[in-house]
Design an enzyme around this catalytic site. Structure first.
Site, PDB file in Angstrom:
ATOM      1  N   SER A 183      -2.207  -0.194  -3.667  1.00  0.00           N
ATOM      2  CA  SER A 183      -3.462  -0.910  -3.809  1.00  0.00           C
ATOM      3  C   SER A 183      -3.934  -1.597  -2.531  1.00  0.00           C
ATOM      4  O   SER A 183      -5.041  -2.154  -2.497  1.00  0.00           O
ATOM      5  CB  SER A 183      -3.326  -1.966  -4.922  1.00  0.00           C
ATOM      6  OG  SER A 183      -2.278  -2.882  -4.638  1.00  0.00           O
ATOM      7  N   SER A 197       2.527  -0.495  -3.197  1.00  0.00           N
ATOM      8  CA  SER A 197       1.184  -0.784  -2.698  1.00  0.00           C
ATOM      9  C   SER A 197       1.100  -1.047  -1.204  1.00  0.00           C
ATOM     10  O   SER A 197       0.003  -1.113  -0.660  1.00  0.00           O
ATOM     11  CB  SER A 197       0.585  -1.965  -3.459  1.00  0.00           C
ATOM     12  OG  SER A 197       0.280  -1.596  -4.781  1.00  0.00           O
ATOM     13  N   LYS A 252      -4.877  -8.362   2.904  1.00  0.00           N
ATOM     14  CA  LYS A 252      -5.258  -7.809   1.608  1.00  0.00           C
ATOM     15  C   LYS A 252      -5.997  -8.864   0.792  1.00  0.00           C
ATOM     16  O   LYS A 252      -5.629 -10.046   0.802  1.00  0.00           O
ATOM     17  CB  LYS A 252      -4.000  -7.341   0.874  1.00  0.00           C
ATOM     18  CG  LYS A 252      -4.254  -6.597  -0.421  1.00  0.00           C
ATOM     19  CD  LYS A 252      -2.937  -6.114  -1.026  1.00  0.00           C
ATOM     20  CE  LYS A 252      -3.129  -5.303  -2.291  1.00  0.00           C
ATOM     21  NZ  LYS A 252      -1.841  -4.852  -2.859  1.00  0.00           N
TER      22      LYS A 252
END
Length: 564
Positions: free
Chosen positions: A190, A214, A115
């Site tokens: 996210s 997330s 990420k």
């Protein structure tokens, strides 16, 4: 102290009256007779700050010789997948097999993405924003070193949503991420790019972060196994923070076995992050071997397990009946594997989103404004220099969710003194309510249930929203974390397992994944993994489709007789 009471040098920029100006911002003042003393003291602390700023920072140095970074680049249009899932492409090859023993590291051959809030030395990081130029870390996050040591090859960073402040996948400045099962629908956030790349079969594993769902939300919407472990099991060193007590890092994977192997590689205290002080030594976790030794060939591998079906995990205002039907059916399959499945009630669950909202707004605003502090760990000072101080121009470029966090956090801090502390206290009360139902897991847990299950997300992936106004930006993500954020507040481990497909809310011909969330007591990852592995070993979730005619018939009958 006598050193502090020296005359203020001409080079010191602190001017007389500055202490008064600072206090005036909070409606306070000092006595005029004390003004000179506080001027001297303020100038002295300025000198201290300049001395510290001149010192070299102390960050872990990456082993670039062992793990060279190859061909760091912005992805070309032809390299992009699922919209704009890649932030940067590069290759860092993982550790090879030992020449002396010939043993293969556990993640050998696995393709991993990270990420874009996880520091990788020499790789620019966007953090989902264009409010400031991409900043370039000089260190590797602990999770990066550990997956490389475990043999995985890191192929790049994947796009995350703006400041990790959204569970949608159209809110990143780098572009929209498409659901791998149907364009036009959310991949979740996210960790949006990671969910899409793993769910679409491009990567084996994505290392994500989870402050309110997330990891689990994109995993649920994209058909992946996503695991938010116990708070502190995985060090957060070198990862941008949302709220120190809500921060979790963990894997998004194709299978439960891959998730277990990755968790083995990541887990354990690293000597830096005080979130991980309660974790065991790195290298001592054996989740993967535990699953290998777990006999799922028997008819009842979960005999002796008692699993609670959370009453409060169903029936939310946005809940989709087909999703609830599939999760109840998946729980029934756990019973077929030998577990006892009964309904359990934890009324405090319904307060989780409220508590999480207060924590995230206050702590999130402090983080965005650069005032977060108070923990022992690695602070990403280069990131702070890249984005601070805020100006009207770069604040204007922030996505509405981040602006809202700042506005809300400043308002709450000003008007509700002590509210953040109370949210932590009540969060502990919710944790204790769960632990009273769960067996094992510390904190005096002595309940009757080994695990508790519920829908991960109350709906399948929604359509992408629009950026027409702040409220339209928020609309597609409202309610998605109803069952996930509470476990960031409590710190309990929670895994999402794909259990089938249900129809899109706006088009019954579109089939989208559904996730079942499995929750355990503190440090009870092994129990969760075994239940998920047993289910996965006996059932192919891709063949369970509530949009098929046969299942729809059963669903219609259930509606008719009021059983759902």
């Amino acid at each position: 102290m006598s050193v502090l009471f020296t005359e203020v040098g001409e080079s010191n920029p602190v001017k007389k009256g500055e202490a008064e100006k600072l206090l005036a911002e909070i409606g306070c003042e000092i006595a005029p007779c004390d003004s000179d003393d506080y001027h001297v003291l303020l100038a002295a602390v300025h000198d201290c700050a300049e001395q510290l700023e001149a010192m070299p920072d102390y960050q872990p140095m990456p082993d670039r010789k062992r793990y060279p970074r190859e061909n760091i680049r912005l992805p070309s249009e032809s390299e992009q997948e699922f919209g704009t899932a890649w932030a940067h492409k590069f290759l860092i090859r993982g550790a090879a097999a030992s020449s002396s023993s010939g043993s293969r590291p556990p993640l050998t051959g696995k393709k991993v993405t990270l990420k874009d809030c996880i520091a990788v030395a020499d790789v620019p990081q966007f953090y989902g924003s264009d409010a400031f130029p991409a900043w370039t870390p000089s260190t590797d996050a602990t999770v990066v070193t550990r997956v490389l040591d475990a043999g995985a090859d890191v192929h790049g960073t994947c796009v995350c949503e703006a400041f990790c402040n959204s569970t949608s996948s159209f809110t990143s400045a780098q572009g929209t991420i498409e659901n791998p099962h149907r364009p036009g629908y959310s991949a979740g956030g996210s960790t949006s790019g990671g969910g899409a790349l793993v769910g679409g079969g491009v990567m084996d594993i994505a290392i994500g972060t989870d402050q309110g769902g997330s990891i689990r939300v994109p995993s649920s919407l994209c058909g992946c196994v996503g695991f938010k472990p116990t708070h502190g099991l995985v060090p957060y060193t070198g990862i941008t923070s949302g709220d120190f007590i809500d921060d979790h890092a963990g894997p998004i994977a194709k299978t439960v076995l891959d998730a277990a192997a990755c968790l083995d590689a990541l887990a354990g205290y690293d000597g830096i992050d005080d979130r991980s002080l309660g974790a065991a030594a790195h290298g001592t976790y054996k989740f993967y071997k535990s699953l290998q030794d777990f006999d799922t060939t028997t008819d009842r591998p979960l005999a002796g397990y008692k699993i609670g079906l959370l009453k409060e995990g169903f029936g939310h205002s946005i809940s989709q009946s087909e999703v609830e039907t599939l999760v109840r059916s998946a729980a029934d399959k756990l019973a077929e594997l030998g577990a006892t499945v009964e309904e359990v009630s934890v009324p405090e669950h319904l307060h989780g989103s409220l508590i999480w909202t207060i924590q995230q707004r206050i702590a999130g605003a402090a983080g965005v404004l650069g005032t977060a502090h108070g923990r022992r760990g690695l602070y990403l000072t280069e990131f702070e220099h890249a984005r601070l101080p805020w100006t009207a121009d770069n604040f204007h470029k922030l996505f509405p969710s981040t602006k809202n966090t700042v506005i809300n956090g400043m308002y709450l801090s000003k008007n509700f003194p002590g509210l953040y502390g109370k949210s932590v206290n009540v969060g502990r009360q919710i944790r204790d309510a769960y632990l009273s139902k769960l067996s094992g897991g510390g904190g005096g847990a002595g309940g009757q249930f080994d695990l508790i299950v519920m829908p991960t997300v109350p709906v399948v992936a929604p359509r992408h929203g629009t950026r027409d106004s702040p409220r339209t930006c928020f609309a597609p993500s409202i309610g998605l974390t109803s069952n996930t954020a509470v476990f960031n507040v409590t710190g309990l481990p929670a895994l999402t397992l794909p259990v089938g497909f249900a129809p899109a809310q706006d088009d019954r011909s579109v089939a989208l994944p559904v996730g079942m969330q499995i929750v355990g007591g503190l440090w009870q990852e092994d129990k969760i993994l075994k239940a998920a592995y047993a289910w996965e070993s006996k059932h192919d979730w891709r063949q369970i489709n509530l949009t098929s005619q046969a299942v729809l018939k059963c669903f219609d009958m259930s509606l008719r007789f009021g059983t759902i």
